[in-house]
Design an enzyme around this catalytic site. Structure first.
Site, PDB file in Angstrom:
ATOM      1  N   HIS A 167      20.063  69.007  59.607  1.00 54.01           N
ATOM      2  CA  HIS A 167      19.759  69.642  58.309  1.00 54.01           C
ATOM      3  C   HIS A 167      20.312  71.066  58.212  1.00 54.01           C
ATOM      4  O   HIS A 167      20.297  71.651  57.119  1.00 54.01           O
ATOM      5  CB  HIS A 167      18.248  69.699  58.071  1.00 54.01           C
ATOM      6  CG  HIS A 167      17.588  68.359  57.997  1.00 54.01           C
ATOM      7  ND1 HIS A 167      17.990  67.386  57.107  1.00 54.01           N
ATOM      8  CD2 HIS A 167      16.566  67.809  58.716  1.00 54.01           C
ATOM      9  CE1 HIS A 167      17.231  66.293  57.281  1.00 54.01           C
ATOM     10  NE2 HIS A 167      16.372  66.524  58.251  1.00 54.01           N
TER      11      HIS A 167
ATOM     12  N   ASP B 169      19.059  58.886  61.451  1.00 51.94           N
ATOM     13  CA  ASP B 169      17.777  59.570  61.273  1.00 51.94           C
ATOM     14  C   ASP B 169      17.232  59.172  59.896  1.00 51.94           C
ATOM     15  O   ASP B 169      17.997  58.961  58.960  1.00 51.94           O
ATOM     16  CB  ASP B 169      17.990  61.091  61.335  1.00 51.94           C
ATOM     17  CG  ASP B 169      16.686  61.879  61.306  1.00 51.94           C
ATOM     18  OD1 ASP B 169      16.247  62.327  62.378  1.00 51.94           O
ATOM     19  OD2 ASP B 169      16.109  62.045  60.207  1.00 51.94           O
TER      20      ASP B 169
ATOM     21  N   HIS C 190      15.847  60.801  57.672  1.00 54.56           N
ATOM     22  CA  HIS C 190      16.105  61.797  56.622  1.00 54.56           C
ATOM     23  C   HIS C 190      17.616  61.948  56.416  1.00 54.56           C
ATOM     24  O   HIS C 190      18.389  61.821  57.372  1.00 54.56           O
ATOM     25  CB  HIS C 190      15.508  63.153  57.025  1.00 54.56           C
ATOM     26  CG  HIS C 190      14.027  63.109  57.286  1.00 54.56           C
ATOM     27  ND1 HIS C 190      13.511  62.971  58.556  1.00 54.56           N
ATOM     28  CD2 HIS C 190      12.981  63.154  56.442  1.00 54.56           C
ATOM     29  CE1 HIS C 190      12.182  62.947  58.476  1.00 54.56           C
ATOM     30  NE2 HIS C 190      11.832  63.046  57.209  1.00 54.56           N
TER      31      HIS C 190
ATOM     32  N   ASP D 206      13.079  58.515  63.754  1.00 54.66           N
ATOM     33  CA  ASP D 206      11.956  58.569  62.817  1.00 54.66           C
ATOM     34  C   ASP D 206      12.010  57.464  61.756  1.00 54.66           C
ATOM     35  O   ASP D 206      11.144  57.427  60.874  1.00 54.66           O
ATOM     36  CB  ASP D 206      11.823  59.962  62.184  1.00 54.66           C
ATOM     37  CG  ASP D 206      13.157  60.578  61.803  1.00 54.66           C
ATOM     38  OD1 ASP D 206      14.178  59.868  61.841  1.00 54.66           O
ATOM     39  OD2 ASP D 206      13.181  61.782  61.463  1.00 54.66           O
TER      40      ASP D 206
HETATM   41 ZN   LIG Z   1      14.413  63.022  60.477  1.00 57.36          ZN
END
Ligand SMILES: [Zn+2]
Length: 311
Positions: free
Chosen positions: A125, A162, A164, A249
């Site tokens: 990120h 991931d 996200h 995740d």
């Molecule tokens: Zn994540």
């Protein structure tokens, strides 16, 4: 030939307090623990590089200095939200980058074909000029630049599973046709980006592929999407090297999201990526830890992933 495993104890000193991205994650990744699940774990020392210079291939100097200064000043937050730091976080972040660069050296020297960096803080990120989502420096992007500029690799694919969206990695390579970025992520979910129509810009148009996945999508359907969309796109791009942003995740037990994968799905995904790597990249794959916040799911998924990388 088993996969190289990179971990450094400074990972245990990045103290975020009561937080999902916790020191306990580093403890689970500690080789002393991971060997219980992977008895032949091939642990290699993390070597130092001109780390700051490599960080600056991706990040603004002012941002690097801001991170360093904030840690020295013992600030507790790097952004307005959830990226917690302590005095030792800068050194942990440097080691997280160094682990990824060490992985590159090991694979390029032929000592191993694949490698996994089990370090934190994560990176996908982090933006060129801003911390975000528990991430300080974009480990995987710096690794890609290092492979290109130090080791002469041309075309690199980054597969980010991931849960996200890997918004930082996307931003860094959005206009760059030498790095193909594919992200599978739950949508809707933080950070909210990663829509289908985000496909790159300028010369990079078509070199970003976003695959939003609805919450509660069954595992078989997720894997079918991966086979139907990711694999043909990777084969078409024909990367000379494949990198994985390995967050765990998307596991069904993860507290931050609502996907349904089990640890065996991460082995399957790894096998699929390795098949393409064998065809176009001499089998070369480096995987870098991102998220994964249920500790039991994290260690089981990591074990399944690195055993598959070593096949
Ligand atoms: Zn994540």
């Amino acid at each position: 030939m088993s996969t190289a495993y990179l971990w450094h104890p400074v990972s245990l000193e990045h103290d975020t307090g009561v937080h999902v991205e916790t020191i306990a994650r580093a403890d689970r990744m500690n080789p002393a623990n991971m060997r219980r699940l992977v008895p032949d774990l091939n642990v290699r020392p993390v070597e130092k590089h001109d780390t700051v210079e490599w960080i600056l291939t991706v990040h603004e100097r002012a941002y690097h200095d801001f991170v360093s200064d904030a840690c020295i000043a013992r600030h507790r937050l790097l952004d307005e939200g959830d990226t917690v730091i302590c005095e030792r976080s800068y050194d942990a972040a440097l080691a997280s980058v160094d682990a990824a660069l060490t992985a590159a050296d090991l694979v390029m020297s032929g000592e191993c074909r694949t490698a996994f960096s089990a370090m934190r803080p994560p990176g996908h990120h982090a933006l060129p000029g801003r911390a975000m989502g528990f991430c300080l420096f974009s480990n995987i992007s710096i690794l890609a630049r290092y492979l290109q500029r130090r080791h002469g690799i041309g075309q690199i694919a980054i597969v980010d599973w991931d849960v996200h969206h890997g918004n930082g990695t996307q931003a860094i390579f959005y206009d760059d046709p030498s790095v193909f970025f594919v992200s599978l992520h739950q949508h809707p979910l933080w950070p909210g980006s990663g829509m289908r129509h985000e496909r790159g810009e300028g010369p990079g148009m078509g070199y970003t592929l976003n695959i939003p996945i609805p919450p509660a999508t069954p595992e078989a359907e997720y894997l079918a999407r991966f086979d139907a969309e990711v694999l043909p796109a990777l084969r078409k791009f024909a990367p000379e090297f494949i990198l994985i942003s390995a967050g765990f995740d998307a596991h069904r037990d993860d507290p931050l999201a609502n996907l349904m994968l089990t640890e065996s799905a991460f082995a399957t995904l790894t096998d699929r990526v390795s098949e393409v790597a064998a065809e176009t990249a001499g089998g070369r794959v480096i995987s870098v830890l991102e998220g994964g916040y249920n500790l039991a799911a994290l260690e089981k998924s990591t074990a399944a992933h690195i055993m598959a990388l070593g096949r």
